[in-house]
Design a protein around this motif. Structure first.
Motif, PDB file in Angstrom:
ATOM      1  N   ARG A 299       9.670  96.438  36.008  1.00  0.00           N
ATOM      2  CA  ARG A 299       8.752  97.078  35.056  1.00  0.00           C
ATOM      3  C   ARG A 299       7.461  96.262  34.902  1.00  0.00           C
ATOM      4  O   ARG A 299       6.358  96.800  34.869  1.00  0.00           O
ATOM      5  N   ILE A 300       7.621  94.941  34.804  1.00  0.00           N
ATOM      6  CA  ILE A 300       6.449  94.072  34.627  1.00  0.00           C
ATOM      7  C   ILE A 300       5.543  94.151  35.853  1.00  0.00           C
ATOM      8  O   ILE A 300       4.319  94.263  35.740  1.00  0.00           O
TER       9      ILE A 300
ATOM     10  N   ASN B 120       3.609  97.493  35.961  1.00  0.00           N
ATOM     11  CA  ASN B 120       2.533  97.493  34.967  1.00  0.00           C
ATOM     12  C   ASN B 120       1.395  96.560  35.409  1.00  0.00           C
ATOM     13  O   ASN B 120       0.204  96.907  35.294  1.00  0.00           O
TER      14      ASN B 120
ATOM     15  N   TYR C 246      -1.528  99.253  35.798  1.00  0.00           N
ATOM     16  CA  TYR C 246      -2.133  99.570  34.490  1.00  0.00           C
ATOM     17  C   TYR C 246      -3.583 100.012  34.714  1.00  0.00           C
ATOM     18  O   TYR C 246      -4.006 101.040  34.219  1.00  0.00           O
TER      19      TYR C 246
ATOM     20  N   LEU D 122       5.531  88.583  31.218  1.00  0.00           N
ATOM     21  CA  LEU D 122       4.484  89.527  30.830  1.00  0.00           C
ATOM     22  C   LEU D 122       3.655  89.884  32.054  1.00  0.00           C
ATOM     23  O   LEU D 122       3.460  89.047  32.941  1.00  0.00           O
ATOM     24  N   PRO D 123       3.127  91.105  32.135  1.00  0.00           N
ATOM     25  CA  PRO D 123       2.249  91.464  33.252  1.00  0.00           C
ATOM     26  C   PRO D 123       0.885  90.790  33.111  1.00  0.00           C
ATOM     27  O   PRO D 123       0.382  90.637  31.994  1.00  0.00           O
TER      28      PRO D 123
ATOM     29  N   CYS E 286      -1.913  91.892  33.560  1.00  0.00           N
ATOM     30  CA  CYS E 286      -2.987  92.762  33.058  1.00  0.00           C
ATOM     31  C   CYS E 286      -3.220  92.605  31.557  1.00  0.00           C
ATOM     32  O   CYS E 286      -4.123  93.234  31.006  1.00  0.00           O
ATOM     33  N   PHE E 287      -2.446  91.735  30.867  1.00  0.00           N
ATOM     34  CA  PHE E 287      -2.722  91.458  29.452  1.00  0.00           C
ATOM     35  C   PHE E 287      -3.965  90.584  29.260  1.00  0.00           C
ATOM     36  O   PHE E 287      -4.337  90.293  28.112  1.00  0.00           O
TER      37      PHE E 287
ATOM     38  N   ASP F 110      -7.012  89.858  28.275  1.00  0.00           N
ATOM     39  CA  ASP F 110      -8.029  90.579  27.515  1.00  0.00           C
ATOM     40  C   ASP F 110      -8.057  90.038  26.093  1.00  0.00           C
ATOM     41  O   ASP F 110      -6.997  89.824  25.496  1.00  0.00           O
TER      42      ASP F 110
ATOM     43  N   GLU G 129      -6.048  91.908  23.390  1.00  0.00           N
ATOM     44  CA  GLU G 129      -4.612  91.714  23.514  1.00  0.00           C
ATOM     45  C   GLU G 129      -4.178  90.351  22.978  1.00  0.00           C
ATOM     46  O   GLU G 129      -3.072  90.197  22.477  1.00  0.00           O
TER      47      GLU G 129
ATOM     48  N   ARG H 277       1.896  88.339  18.323  1.00  0.00           N
ATOM     49  CA  ARG H 277       1.141  89.589  18.325  1.00  0.00           C
ATOM     50  C   ARG H 277       2.037  90.737  17.856  1.00  0.00           C
ATOM     51  O   ARG H 277       3.262  90.619  17.898  1.00  0.00           O
TER      52      ARG H 277
ATOM     53  N   MET I 111       4.740  89.443  21.534  1.00  0.00           N
ATOM     54  CA  MET I 111       4.482  88.319  22.440  1.00  0.00           C
ATOM     55  C   MET I 111       3.784  87.185  21.694  1.00  0.00           C
ATOM     56  O   MET I 111       3.063  87.398  20.727  1.00  0.00           O
TER      57      MET I 111
ATOM     58  N   LEU J 182       0.997  82.565  27.186  1.00  0.00           N
ATOM     59  CA  LEU J 182       1.575  83.741  26.528  1.00  0.00           C
ATOM     60  C   LEU J 182       3.031  83.858  26.956  1.00  0.00           C
ATOM     61  O   LEU J 182       3.341  83.704  28.148  1.00  0.00           O
TER      62      LEU J 182
ATOM     63  N   GLY K  52       6.462  86.360  26.560  1.00  0.00           N
ATOM     64  CA  GLY K  52       6.978  87.643  26.099  1.00  0.00           C
ATOM     65  C   GLY K  52       8.364  87.896  26.628  1.00  0.00           C
ATOM     66  O   GLY K  52       9.039  86.996  27.140  1.00  0.00           O
TER      67      GLY K  52
ATOM     68  N   GLY L   6       9.005  91.052  28.457  1.00  0.00           N
ATOM     69  CA  GLY L   6       8.871  92.308  29.172  1.00  0.00           C
ATOM     70  C   GLY L   6       7.959  93.316  28.497  1.00  0.00           C
ATOM     71  O   GLY L   6       7.965  94.494  28.864  1.00  0.00           O
ATOM     72  N   GLN L   7       7.145  92.872  27.524  1.00  0.00           N
ATOM     73  CA  GLN L   7       6.147  93.782  26.953  1.00  0.00           C
ATOM     74  C   GLN L   7       5.216  94.280  28.060  1.00  0.00           C
ATOM     75  O   GLN L   7       4.888  93.530  28.972  1.00  0.00           O
ATOM     76  N   LEU L   8       4.796  95.539  27.960  1.00  0.00           N
ATOM     77  CA  LEU L   8       3.880  96.101  28.953  1.00  0.00           C
ATOM     78  C   LEU L   8       2.585  96.488  28.268  1.00  0.00           C
ATOM     79  O   LEU L   8       2.568  96.790  27.076  1.00  0.00           O
ATOM     80  N   ARG L   9       1.484  96.491  29.034  1.00  0.00           N
ATOM     81  CA  ARG L   9       0.203  96.852  28.428  1.00  0.00           C
ATOM     82  C   ARG L   9       0.043  98.371  28.439  1.00  0.00           C
ATOM     83  O   ARG L   9       0.362  99.029  29.424  1.00  0.00           O
TER      84      ARG L   9
ATOM     85  N   GLN M 200       1.637 100.524  26.824  1.00  0.00           N
ATOM     86  CA  GLN M 200       2.885 101.283  26.679  1.00  0.00           C
ATOM     87  C   GLN M 200       3.680 100.879  25.455  1.00  0.00           C
ATOM     88  O   GLN M 200       4.857 101.181  25.358  1.00  0.00           O
TER      89      GLN M 200
END
Lengths: 426, 426
Positions: free
Chosen positions: A251-252, A255, A259, A375-376, A378-379, A381, A384, B110, B114, B416, B418, B420-423, B425
């Motif tokens: 999933r990560i 994303n 994303y 975490l992916p 793409c965070f 930012d 975020e 957050r 995360m 950071l 986490g 498995g949080q996704l952006r 989603q």
């Protein structure tokens, strides 16, 4: 261009610089209430002057279409109702954020009884050089104003009329709040020589924030004497460790790649530990291919996933910003970190693992501006991260690194308070 | 110099840069225990190799005397027993300081769960360019090593043999602790072209810290592509407010001027509120004159203090670094702050007052790297601030500002964590 013109430009830029420096002395001591009042006034003015702004914007759009600019780029130029609403909302959000100026860090009492602390203060005069999107005019001006800085804005020539109209709104907002009108100045010429002056006026400009592609950054870096808060490549890596949770990792990874393809935090290379690769990769590859992502793999990856291209040295080095992904199977976390040390642009990297020791090692040892666990990528930012807003993402090592919010637009001073302590006599 | 020589120099510097970059990858992850072991080994080696160090130093002293160098400068070169003991003590003190690398700031959770924090990490490769005193070789290397950086040192040609001998000690200490020998490199040529390479090798050097006079800094600033942590003028002001305690003000002013004339925190202009000037100035002037300080005053000062020279515009602008003081009587705290805004080099300023509101205003509104209340400006020093040591005092606005200790030799990365949080989603 005649020499007389050059002189006139130099004089114009000198005047702009001096005006900014003078305004900076007032704005750095302005109260939060006054700065917020200006930002809220600008939001109201944008809403009240919607049609004039769109009429000015139409001139840019017309010229862009006439010059055969790509449709995607023309779209980015447009001050649609939605774009104007977003600007007004952004202004109100920035007005509501806490003012970083004047906040004190921890106070240390020295053995002689004097107190030592650091206080946040504005940087001074910030130059912003940007391309295309006119919303940067409002966003950048608002962040610099909230953090107590004077700003000189230089947008792209494609957005000239839009930026001038937005500059007039900003000026009216400043005046409405009783702040110096030169706190924010939008350069009123498309002469490219203006940038050359802006990035070398070390007496009047404290820092330059470029917002644009690599070409712009490279050009500015070569010639600037003023320090840059710059953003270079985002060749970001995700490493799936042997102790990763398989589904979470998939999933990560999906994303991180899908994303958005065009943002700097997008995963460009996926590294997978050889022990977990058979469990993770086939389904993950299928899911990515179903989303239209082209995969390029090392030999071991090719053995596990059918119908993918071989990855070459160039793939490890490339920030695709496109639906393409390079995949490499590694034999250990050390090999993953070695790969990252060799090819990463030190932007954002992430490990997926349930193993605390692996997570800690990765987070400590990978030398990128952001390092994640589970975490992916793409965070990457400022919103975020909870910064409330961002002026950009810095790939510098000095000063601000990673997403830059209001705090990155400030510096600190030391404040010491005593009661007549003397040096060398205590 | 032939083109072949130039090429050889360029190649040497490239090799040094590459070696530093490679060493930096190891040293940034070295444990505090290992770094401290190296520092303690260096201290022991200095004591054990006293006579060899002094024999090498004698070559520099002889050459300096032959070249007719001033006695004061020759003294600064000397590796006396006392100078060597001070170096060894300094190394042991730095070894005992807390390691800044890996320390985490506050962690923010957050809304998506995360964790976001910032971790201190080394800057990378630091170049130090300095004049005369060979103790900088040890001090700078030790601070950079403790903060996890690789260092390239370039001392003055007058101290060439001394610096090479100290460089050998440093190398032995690194090897004894199992650290890469190229963690600290002392450039082995007196060719001035080496500096030109060092300050432009942006791929291999992350920051340059110059230690020397204004001439050196100006030269480096003009040509450097690598960022500098630089120290310019210290034109420091003390303002005696109308609500000052008279005796305290006199004691602070005398200490601010006479603690040492040649340091950057020395008061160069004294501003006195007109209401308190008759009570403060005559005795203060007498005390300063008794200590041999030449006074230059505005017209109002001349009316209160007999036998002093008139101060001119040039006096307000000058960092004397000598027993000379300019004095101006002002009619308000605003006039004092205006004077400071116009003439100060933004180094260190101080107010003497018992009035809280005046103290707060001064400390907030004066835009210098250090702003004091009821303290002499001569406290401008990293040891006095509790930094444990200092690599210098920065007059930059970006990154480190004011006294720079171990923390100023580091940067931060975002970490950071986490699950498995996704952006987009959540």
């Amino acid at each position: 261009m005649t020499e007389q013109n050059l002189d006139a430009l130099a004089q114009d830029m000198l005047r702009i610089g001096q005006q900014a420096r003078t305004a900076a002395k007032t704005i750095r001591n302005a109260s939060d209430a006054q700065k917020s009042k200006a930002l809220l006034a600008m939001a109201d003015l944008i809403e009240a002057n919607r049609s004039q702004l769109q009429a000015e914007n139409a001139k840019d759009i017309e010229a862009a279409e006439k010059n055969g600019l790509e449709t995607a780029l023309v779209d980015r130029l447009k001050l649609s109702d939605h774009a104007l609403n977003t600007m007004a909302t952004g202004l109100r959000q920035i007005a509501a954020m806490p003012d970083p100026v004047g906040s004190l860090g921890p106070t240390i009492k020295r053995p002689n009884g004097m107190d030592v602390a650091q206080m946040r203060v504005p940087l001074g005069v910030i130059g912003i050089i940007y391309e295309s999107r006119p919303n940067v005019t409002i966003d950048a001006a608002a962040l610099c104003l909230k953090s107590g800085n004077a700003t000189i804005l230089r947008g792209g020539s494609e957005a000239f009329h839009s930026n001038q109209a937005l500059g007039a709104i900003i000026r009216q907002g400043l005046i409405a709040a009783g702040l110096p009108e030169h706190t924010v100045q939008v350069i009123g010429t498309t002469d490219r020589g203006a940038v050359g002056h802006l990035i070398t006026m070390t007496d009047y400009v404290d820092v330059i924030v470029p917002r644009g592609g690599k070409g712009l950054i490279a050009r500015l870096s070569a010639e600037a004497k003023v320090p840059l808060i710059k953003h270079l490549d985002g060749n970001c890596h995700l490493y799936i460790d042997k102790d990763a949770h398989v589904e979470k990792a998939q999933r990560i990874a999906i994303n991180a790649k899908t994303y958005r393809y065009g943002i700097c935090g997008t995963m460009e290379t996926l590294l997978v530990h050889s022990e977990i690769a058979p469990a993770v990769l086939p389904d993950l590859a299928q899911a990515l291919q179903d989303k239209g992502v082209e995969l390029r793999g090392c030999e071991k990856t090719q053995a596990l996933v059918s119908g993918i291209l071989p990855a070459t040295e160039a793939d490890w080095e490339t920030e695709y910003l496109a639906p393409i992904l390079a995949i490499r199977i590694v034999s250990s976390i050390d090999q993953a970190m070695d790969h990252i040390a060799q090819y990463s642009s030190e932007h954002t990297e992430s490990i997926v693992t349930e193993n605390l020791e692996a997570a800690r090692r990765f987070q400590r040892e990978v030398d990128s501006s952001s390092v994640y666990v589970n975490l992916p990528t793409c965070f990457a930012d400022g919103f975020e991260y909870g910064l409330g807003a961002e002026i950009g993402i810095s790939t510098n090592r000095l000063h601000a690194r990673g997403p830059v919010g209001l705090e990155g637009l400030t510096t600190q001073k030391w404040v010491l308070t005593g009661n007549g302590q003397l040096r060398g006599q205590n």
